[in-house]
Design a protein around this motif. Structure first.
Motif, PDB file in Angstrom:
ATOM      1  N   HIS A  86      31.872  38.066  43.556  1.00 60.92           N
ATOM      2  CA  HIS A  86      32.996  37.894  44.473  1.00 60.92           C
ATOM      3  C   HIS A  86      34.294  37.635  43.710  1.00 60.92           C
ATOM      4  O   HIS A  86      35.370  38.099  44.125  1.00 60.92           O
ATOM      5  CB  HIS A  86      32.742  36.750  45.445  1.00 60.92           C
ATOM      6  CG  HIS A  86      33.781  36.669  46.526  1.00 60.92           C
ATOM      7  ND1 HIS A  86      33.876  37.602  47.536  1.00 60.92           N
ATOM      8  CD2 HIS A  86      34.797  35.784  46.748  1.00 60.92           C
ATOM      9  CE1 HIS A  86      34.884  37.302  48.323  1.00 60.92           C
ATOM     10  NE2 HIS A  86      35.462  36.205  47.873  1.00 60.92           N
ATOM     11  N   SER A 105      35.532  40.892  42.726  1.00 65.34           N
ATOM     12  CA  SER A 105      36.145  41.569  43.872  1.00 65.34           C
ATOM     13  C   SER A 105      37.560  41.066  44.118  1.00 65.34           C
ATOM     14  O   SER A 105      38.468  41.844  44.434  1.00 65.34           O
ATOM     15  CB  SER A 105      35.293  41.343  45.131  1.00 65.34           C
ATOM     16  OG  SER A 105      34.016  41.925  44.999  1.00 65.34           O
ATOM     17  N   GLN A 106      37.758  39.751  43.983  1.00 61.55           N
ATOM     18  CA  GLN A 106      39.094  39.190  44.179  1.00 61.55           C
ATOM     19  C   GLN A 106      40.079  39.736  43.154  1.00 61.55           C
ATOM     20  O   GLN A 106      41.225  40.075  43.483  1.00 61.55           O
ATOM     21  CB  GLN A 106      39.027  37.663  44.092  1.00 61.55           C
ATOM     22  CG  GLN A 106      38.305  37.004  45.251  1.00 61.55           C
ATOM     23  CD  GLN A 106      38.177  35.502  45.081  1.00 61.55           C
ATOM     24  OE1 GLN A 106      38.123  34.997  43.958  1.00 61.55           O
ATOM     25  NE2 GLN A 106      38.129  34.776  46.188  1.00 61.55           N
ATOM     26  N   GLY A 161      41.461  34.004  47.827  1.00 64.14           N
ATOM     27  CA  GLY A 161      40.925  33.127  46.796  1.00 64.14           C
ATOM     28  C   GLY A 161      41.509  33.353  45.416  1.00 64.14           C
ATOM     29  O   GLY A 161      41.265  32.569  44.495  1.00 64.14           O
ATOM     30  N   PHE A 162      42.310  34.422  45.241  1.00 62.07           N
ATOM     31  CA  PHE A 162      42.880  34.725  43.935  1.00 62.07           C
ATOM     32  C   PHE A 162      44.219  34.007  43.786  1.00 62.07           C
ATOM     33  O   PHE A 162      45.165  34.270  44.529  1.00 62.07           O
ATOM     34  CB  PHE A 162      43.070  36.232  43.777  1.00 62.07           C
ATOM     35  CG  PHE A 162      43.623  36.640  42.431  1.00 62.07           C
ATOM     36  CD1 PHE A 162      42.807  36.650  41.323  1.00 62.07           C
ATOM     37  CD2 PHE A 162      44.948  37.016  42.288  1.00 62.07           C
ATOM     38  CE1 PHE A 162      43.298  37.031  40.079  1.00 62.07           C
ATOM     39  CE2 PHE A 162      45.450  37.388  41.059  1.00 62.07           C
ATOM     40  CZ  PHE A 162      44.621  37.399  39.955  1.00 62.07           C
ATOM     41  N   TYR A 212      40.734  43.448  43.850  1.00 63.19           N
ATOM     42  CA  TYR A 212      41.606  43.598  45.012  1.00 63.19           C
ATOM     43  C   TYR A 212      43.062  43.362  44.611  1.00 63.19           C
ATOM     44  O   TYR A 212      43.963  44.103  45.023  1.00 63.19           O
ATOM     45  CB  TYR A 212      41.199  42.622  46.113  1.00 63.19           C
ATOM     46  CG  TYR A 212      41.794  42.972  47.452  1.00 63.19           C
ATOM     47  CD1 TYR A 212      41.027  43.544  48.451  1.00 63.19           C
ATOM     48  CD2 TYR A 212      43.148  42.735  47.725  1.00 63.19           C
ATOM     49  CE1 TYR A 212      41.565  43.882  49.683  1.00 63.19           C
ATOM     50  CE2 TYR A 212      43.707  43.066  48.942  1.00 63.19           C
ATOM     51  CZ  TYR A 212      42.908  43.641  49.921  1.00 63.19           C
ATOM     52  OH  TYR A 212      43.474  43.984  51.128  1.00 63.19           O
ATOM     53  N   PHE A 254      43.056  39.121  48.516  1.00 65.81           N
ATOM     54  CA  PHE A 254      41.964  38.213  48.808  1.00 65.81           C
ATOM     55  C   PHE A 254      42.497  36.806  48.521  1.00 65.81           C
ATOM     56  O   PHE A 254      42.909  36.510  47.400  1.00 65.81           O
ATOM     57  CB  PHE A 254      40.761  38.506  47.900  1.00 65.81           C
ATOM     58  CG  PHE A 254      39.809  39.526  48.450  1.00 65.81           C
ATOM     59  CD1 PHE A 254      40.136  40.285  49.564  1.00 65.81           C
ATOM     60  CD2 PHE A 254      38.577  39.741  47.860  1.00 65.81           C
ATOM     61  CE1 PHE A 254      39.259  41.228  50.075  1.00 65.81           C
ATOM     62  CE2 PHE A 254      37.692  40.677  48.355  1.00 65.81           C
ATOM     63  CZ  PHE A 254      38.022  41.423  49.470  1.00 65.81           C
ATOM     64  N   ASP A 265      39.628  37.936  52.535  1.00 63.96           N
ATOM     65  CA  ASP A 265      38.634  37.301  51.678  1.00 63.96           C
ATOM     66  C   ASP A 265      37.433  36.797  52.479  1.00 63.96           C
ATOM     67  O   ASP A 265      36.375  36.511  51.926  1.00 63.96           O
ATOM     68  CB  ASP A 265      39.280  36.122  50.934  1.00 63.96           C
ATOM     69  CG  ASP A 265      38.564  35.808  49.631  1.00 63.96           C
ATOM     70  OD1 ASP A 265      37.783  36.655  49.164  1.00 63.96           O
ATOM     71  OD2 ASP A 265      38.784  34.721  49.081  1.00 63.96           O
ATOM     72  N   TYR A 273      42.498  32.052  35.613  1.00 64.58           N
ATOM     73  CA  TYR A 273      41.583  32.304  36.725  1.00 64.58           C
ATOM     74  C   TYR A 273      40.169  32.189  36.191  1.00 64.58           C
ATOM     75  O   TYR A 273      39.733  32.997  35.378  1.00 64.58           O
ATOM     76  CB  TYR A 273      41.832  33.695  37.302  1.00 64.58           C
ATOM     77  CG  TYR A 273      40.995  34.011  38.522  1.00 64.58           C
ATOM     78  CD1 TYR A 273      41.306  33.429  39.750  1.00 64.58           C
ATOM     79  CD2 TYR A 273      39.910  34.859  38.448  1.00 64.58           C
ATOM     80  CE1 TYR A 273      40.543  33.690  40.876  1.00 64.58           C
ATOM     81  CE2 TYR A 273      39.142  35.133  39.565  1.00 64.58           C
ATOM     82  CZ  TYR A 273      39.469  34.553  40.785  1.00 64.58           C
ATOM     83  OH  TYR A 273      38.704  34.817  41.880  1.00 64.58           O
TER      84      TYR A 273
END
Length: 545
Positions: A432, A435-436, A454-455, A439, A452, A336, A426
């Protein structure tokens, strides 16, 4: 200077070692008899194991996975009542236990938990580690089955699942893991049943250092392309990966067995030049992925959070590229934290279907579907009935091929869309955040397991939706390749002629590379443009998220 030579040395060693290991694997899986197994098979089958049809092979595979899932789920759900729990950790919630169970039986090893603080030594060693061996063994077994079928002469029986699994586990994975474990211990990776060590940090705050049998799990997590770390931060933890040498051995272990599986396929099918073409197509994707990620990081040297200063930029970026090229979820830095372009490359490599060497066995049998699709399209272009190893490819094979390729794609796109638009827990916004999410579902559907950071996956929605994605990503491809290969195996082999499309030419390699790129590009470019590509463009303008 040493850093500049790191990547070429890694690639050269991969090319040197892979063929020999692949030929050994082929010998083991096709041997008439091996030591130790006679007594086992005498007990199980009253003699030599019977050969199985594709449906019988699949039935055995499903039964095995179901039994393994039940045992692992019970261990996780009742770990508080089981021994070897020095921290007196509670049982897992049912949804997290279910997600973890699915994760490990599908060779994904997605971790929505922190290993040292949520799992006992018993759960790690008795629950998870055996699944690391067995899930990897299943991948090798299915590849062996596929390899036998495509060169058979009108037969409908192509081996026995239990025999293939036993040989894959005890004659391939176990001995290699044993020696790698010993090496890791020599480098300082812990392997102990000692109770946690209490210490006081430099700030005066008391700390508890968890201990446990880590080296044995780390060896098979890398060799079996599993990736589930003993500790939450995985191979970024000094107890898991203490030295540059341990880092190189773990990094090499991620890819050398998947690369060897290409030559296993070549040895059984007796198609050495053909598999060298396949190998270098995979090799080309790996080089392009690493190069793109490396140069993106050079131009964004300010992104230091989540990266280990113990490892160079080459070591960290090569790990990012290798672990997403294989279906291995281990990390030695937090993905991440990478630049959007580097993160986007990692996502795209998983979106390809984990076929850039991929998982042990799974990467090559996933590539088998793209081989069939490429041969089919090539046949249409030259006006001939498409054939693979002299077996005619018809509508039945193409339907199952597309099913195997597109099913994980659907999971990635629908899972990401539902997570964004539903009340999934979430709430992050922006490119971004997309993207998380991408991913996470690419990792689950590709049976990769990295994330990542942050997820936040440990929610009811995250555990169940990602669990479904793992199941579809694993079994839709297995069903597809077994039915396609089984159908080809039952066909008469036609004699090759000058008009047949050559499978061992540079042209075929270029077509295979192009088909993979086009199929996945058309499927994912729009959503990638809204995620990592847009974020990279915004960061270039000085806009951050």
């Amino acid at each position: 200077m040493v850093e500049l030579l790191y990547f070429p040395f890694y690639l050269g060693l991969l090319i040197l070692v892979s063929p020999f290991v692949g030929y050994y694997m082929a010998f083991v899986l096709n041997a008439k008899s091996l030591p130790l197994e006679k007594k086992l098979f005498q007990f199980l089958f009253s003699g030599a194991p019977p050969t199985q049809t594709p449906k019988q092979y699949l039935n055995s595979l499903i039964i095995f996975h179901f039994l393994g899932a039940v045992i692992l789920f019970l261990i996780l759900k009742f770990q508080n009542l089981l021994p070897m729990n020095p921290l007196h950790l509670p049982a897992m919630n049912w949804d997290l236990a279910l997600n973890t169970t699915i994760s490990f039986i599908t060779n994904t090893n997605w971790q929505a938990y922190s290993g040292e603080s949520q799992l006992s030594s018993f759960s790690q060693m008795v629950g998870l580690t055996p699944q690391n061996f067995l899930s990897a063994g299943v991948g090798i077994s299915v590849l062996a089955f596929v390899s036998r079928t495509v060169v058979s002469t009108k037969s409908n029986r192509f081996g026995n699942f239990w025999s293939d699994l036993f040989r894959s586990t005890f004659y391939i994975l176990l001995p290699i893991s044993f020696f790698v474990s010993l090496f890791l211990v020599s480098q300082g990776v812990i392997q102990t049943f000692q109770n946690p060590v209490q210490s006081v940090g430099m700030d005066g705050v008391p700390n508890i250092l968890p201990m446990g049998p880590a080296a044995s799990q780390i060896a098979i997590k890398q060799i079996g392309t599993n990736g589930g770390g003993y500790f939450g931060v995985n191979s970024a933890h000094p107890f898991e990966n203490p030295t540059p040498l341990s880092n190189f051995i773990q990094l090499f272990s991620i890819l050398f067995l998947p690369a060897s599986c290409v030559f296993l396929y070549g040895k059984i099918t007796n198609s050495f030049r053909h598999v060298w073409v396949i190998f270098f197509v995979m090799f080309s994707f790996l080089i392009l992925g690493f190069t793109g990620a490396y140069f993106s990081e050079i131009h964004h040297l300010g992104f230091w959070e989540g990266k280990e200063f113990r490892f160079s930029l080459t070591e960290s970026t090569l790990w990012l590229s290798a672990t997403t090229a294989a279906s291995n979820g281990s990390v030695n830095s937090m993905f991440d934290s990478y630049s959007p372009l580097a993160g986007g490359i990692a996502i795209f490599q998983m979106m390809l279907g984990e076929i850039i060497f991929g998982g042990v066995g799974t990467g090559m049998y996933g590539m088998f579907l793209f081989l069939i699709l490429t041969v089919f399209l090539s046949g249409l272009m030259i006006g001939r009935t498409p054939e693979y190893f002299g077996k005619k490819i018809g509508s039945y094979e193409i339907k199952w091929t597309l099913f195997g390729i597109l099913s994980p794609t659907v999971c990635i796109l629908l899972g990401s869309a539902f997570t964004i638009f539903l009340e999934s827990g979430y709430s992050a916004k922006g490119p971004h955040a997309l993207s998380q999410i991408l991913y996470a579902y690419s990792s689950a559907a590709g049976n990769n397991g990295s994330a990542f950071a942050g997820f936040s996956a440990d929610t009811l929605w995250g555990n169940l939706s990602l669990g479904i994605s793992m199941l579809v990503g694993r079994f839709s491809v297995i069903y597809a390749v077994v039915f396609v290969a089984g159908s080809l195996g039952g066909k008469v082999t036609t004699k090759s002629s000058d008009g047949n499309f050559k499978l061992d030419s540079v042209l075929f390699g270029v077509l295979l590379f192009s088909v993979i790129l086009i199929v996945c590009g058309l499927s994912f470019f729009p959503v990638l443009a809204l995620g990592p590509i847009l974020e990279q463009l915004l960061i270039n303008k000085g806009i951050f998220f």
